[in-house]
Design an enzyme around this catalytic site. Sequence first.
Site, PDB file in Angstrom:
ATOM      1  N   CYS A 128       0.860  -1.178   0.000  1.00  0.00           N
ATOM      2  CA  CYS A 128       0.000   0.000   0.000  1.00  0.00           C
ATOM      3  C   CYS A 128       0.892   1.223   0.000  1.00  0.00           C
ATOM      4  CB  CYS A 128      -0.871  -0.011   1.256  1.00  0.00           C
ATOM      5  SG  CYS A 128      -1.937   1.414   1.377  1.00  0.00           S
TER       6      CYS A 128
ATOM      7  N   ASP B  72      -0.119   8.821 -41.747  1.00  0.00           N
ATOM      8  CA  ASP B  72       0.816   8.964 -42.849  1.00  0.00           C
ATOM      9  C   ASP B  72       0.331   8.012 -43.941  1.00  0.00           C
ATOM     10  OD1 ASP B  72       3.346   9.374 -44.218  1.00  0.00           O
ATOM     11  OD2 ASP B  72       3.818   7.342 -43.559  1.00  0.00           O
TER      12      ASP B  72
HETATM   13  P1  ADP Z   1       4.777  10.075 -47.848  1.00  0.00           P
HETATM   14  O1  ADP Z   1       4.363  11.310 -47.138  1.00  0.00           O
HETATM   15  O2  ADP Z   1       3.645   9.503 -48.645  1.00  0.00           O
HETATM   16  O3  ADP Z   1       5.416   9.060 -46.933  1.00  0.00           O
HETATM   17  P2  ADP Z   1       7.359  11.081 -48.829  1.00  0.00           P
HETATM   18  O4  ADP Z   1       7.368  12.312 -47.988  1.00  0.00           O
HETATM   19  O5  ADP Z   1       8.327  10.018 -48.512  1.00  0.00           O
HETATM   20  O6  ADP Z   1       5.876  10.478 -48.975  1.00  0.00           O
HETATM   21  O7  ADP Z   1       7.603  11.513 -50.347  1.00  0.00           O
HETATM   22  C1  ADP Z   1       6.774  12.482 -50.995  1.00  0.00           C
HETATM   23  C2  ADP Z   1       6.936  12.477 -52.493  1.00  0.00           C
HETATM   24  O8  ADP Z   1       8.280  12.838 -52.848  1.00  0.00           O
HETATM   25  C3  ADP Z   1       6.727  11.139 -53.129  1.00  0.00           C
HETATM   26  O9  ADP Z   1       5.362  10.904 -53.409  1.00  0.00           O
HETATM   27  C4  ADP Z   1       7.543  11.261 -54.412  1.00  0.00           C
HETATM   28  O10 ADP Z   1       6.799  11.928 -55.415  1.00  0.00           O
HETATM   29  C5  ADP Z   1       8.697  12.137 -54.017  1.00  0.00           C
HETATM   30  N1  ADP Z   1       9.911  11.356 -53.698  1.00  0.00           N
HETATM   31  C6  ADP Z   1      10.479  11.221 -52.477  1.00  0.00           C
HETATM   32  N2  ADP Z   1      11.595  10.461 -52.557  1.00  0.00           N
HETATM   33  C7  ADP Z   1      11.720  10.083 -53.850  1.00  0.00           C
HETATM   34  C8  ADP Z   1      12.667   9.269 -54.581  1.00  0.00           C
HETATM   35  N3  ADP Z   1      13.707   8.678 -54.008  1.00  0.00           N
HETATM   36  N4  ADP Z   1      12.463   9.115 -55.898  1.00  0.00           N
HETATM   37  C9  ADP Z   1      11.415   9.684 -56.510  1.00  0.00           C
HETATM   38  N5  ADP Z   1      10.508  10.448 -55.877  1.00  0.00           N
HETATM   39  C10 ADP Z   1      10.643  10.666 -54.576  1.00  0.00           C
HETATM   40 MG    MG Z   2       6.270   7.798 -45.222  1.00  0.00          MG
END
Ligand code: ADP
Ligand code: MG
Length: 716
Positions: A27, A408
């Site tokens: 307690c 997300d």
């Molecule tokens: P989410 O918020 O859906 O997790 P991210 O923030 O990781 O997405 O990425 C956002 C956008 O940036 C993607 O939808 C893409 O268009 C672009 N992007 C990010 N990283 C890459 C990459 N390595 N090659 C091509 N496009 C990318």
């Molecule tokens: Mg993500």
Amino acid sequence: MAGAQSPVCPVCELHAESVFRVEGMDCHEEAATLARKLGRLPGLEAVSADVVRQRLRIKYDAAKVSTSAILAAVADTGMRAWLEHEAPAGVAPAILVRQLVVVAAGVLVAAGLVLDALAAPRPGVIGAYGAAVVLGGAYTARRAVGAARARSLDINILMLVAITGAVVIGEWAEAATVTFLFGLAQALEARSLARARQAISALMDLTPQEALVRRGGQDVRVNVDTVRVGETMIVRPGEKIALDGRVVGGTSEVNQAPITGESLPVPKSVGDDVFAGTINGHGALEVQVTHLRRDSTLARIVNLVEHAQAQRAPSQAFVERFARVYTPAVLSLAALAAVVPPLVLRQPFGDWFYRALVLLVISCPCALVISTPVSIVSALAAAARKGVLIKDGLSLERTGGVACLAFDKTGTLTKGQLRVLDVIPLDGISAQHVLGIAAALERASEHPIGEAIRRRAEEAGLAGDGIPRPDQFRSLPGRGAEAMIAGEPVVVGNHRLFEERGLCSPRVHEGLASVAGNGRTAVLVARGGRTVGLITLADQTRESARDTMELLRAQGVAHLALLTGDSAETAQAIAAELGLDAVRAELLPEHKVTAVGDLRRQYGPIAMVGDGVNDAPALAAADVGIAMGTAGTDVALETADVALMADELLKIPYAVRLSRATLRTIKTNLVVSIAMKAAFLGLAVAGLATLWMAVVADTGASLLVILNALRLLRAE
Ligand code: ADP
Ligand code: MG
């Protein structure tokens, strides 16, 4: 437990921290007694008590005070302590002896009652009752003396005064029943608390004690504590895996439910990680051990849950504030009752003295104080068994009260395993060429989009040396990536990035418009300052995503939001598919933090669901941060308040349900125990309550609320 084994401060080698197990600390008053007693030792720096688990964490200056002095001080209070990792033999018999004493006292009380009824000679009756008081009261008396020495007022002192008082005014039957009932209730309470205590340590019992290890060409069965990192362990079909490791031979499927709460077995082959405590399926596996037993994922879970429940939840703080006022108030009332009516109003003394004794009994706040931590421990342990780790009582209480849940997109609502659908050339070069350029850049990327593009290039026969290596690779979070390839600058990324770089043209906009919608992701490819093509990709939403949203809506979570770095069209398509009502698209990672703040202002308390790594800032900004798929990652609970060991969205409505059930239990318990107290306060002052009724009401209430709290262990 980590920490308990290394009691000496690494800096000065004098400041030590030890964890003691204290038998009898059931307690929070007893904890207060101990804190007061220990506080007088020289060199003592901090004492924190965990009543539910009967642990005392003590920081002290090892030059001034020894552990044996601490143990002696605890023994002085009538409780028994030992260093956590040195549990003495013969602990169980102590509890057994206590139970036997209670039974014996019960028999004596019964004998007294029978003799009384048969109108046996008075000395015989008093003898039976007296023996019950002495036998049953010895333990209470010892503890009361300890508390008195520490100048602390606890339930044992109150009971001792009440029992002695009853004897003094000749109420032998009363004194004996009270002694017996109090002992019985305390023994039952100790047993229920032991169950709560076990709920956490039982998690660790999931791992086998022995492992089959290959040593010198032979497979030998050895104690898991002797297995070193790097050794090879053989796991036969159907066996429990003893230690964390990586598969180096064989294939099988493993039931990971004990760690992640996932219902389906997970396929495992060379290179995959396996966890201690999980159950192997039909194949045999050779596993290279990666962690010692005490560092395993399961051990970390147990450790986290132990720490979690030691934190004070808000409702607990409230109860303790209440108790601090309640107990002195009732005690003052008791003192007044014993003195004022007889002296001032010339009422009969014995009558009011008796009422004062009843007040003493119900002044103990134990039922109130113990129920909340037991509820929280039960809920945290139940959640851990389902693969949901909750950081502390505060997070547990908050989860059920969120008005908005933000998700997300990639890897959370979707599987994060993208597939390239189309490669569309925009500048006269071939689709194969566009894919090659993009794949070269993405060689250095860890983004799921990069992975998908690499995979498609491989399938198209562009693998290996056909693709040049990127130079000066830069990832542009939320936008894309860039690098030098064969002496020319290459950019791959979203529309936003291409606008920023001035790489857009009507032709590019046309191309984008032609593929918009349907929840697809489009990325652009540029080389040498010219946009040369467009790649579309698709991700799959998780199977359970729809059900999760429906459940959350049914639970009354008013707003479900999507936060993504992807384009607005893609986000809208997913939101429509899953029935989300708020969409924030084209967010850079840092904008997710702002978006969380906006949503909170708009809707109220918010929980953010994402992966613990990329989304960490947004998780931290939310009232409750929920990280997904964290088994095996260390960062999990550092960034999140709730960590889901598996990628299982349905655990979110479960966590909401559990949180609400816990709060409901805590509230019910508070109402029940306060109502009991209030009722008996009234009855006592009116002179209608007897001592034994007060004991039954008081300790009975404790028992009732503890049992009610333990039901959370089985919460679905
Ligand atoms: P989410 O918020 O859906 O997790 P991210 O923030 O990781 O997405 O990425 C956002 C956008 O940036 C993607 O939808 C893409 O268009 C672009 N992007 C990010 N990283 C890459 C990459 N390595 N090659 C091509 N496009 C990318
Ligand atoms: Mg993500």
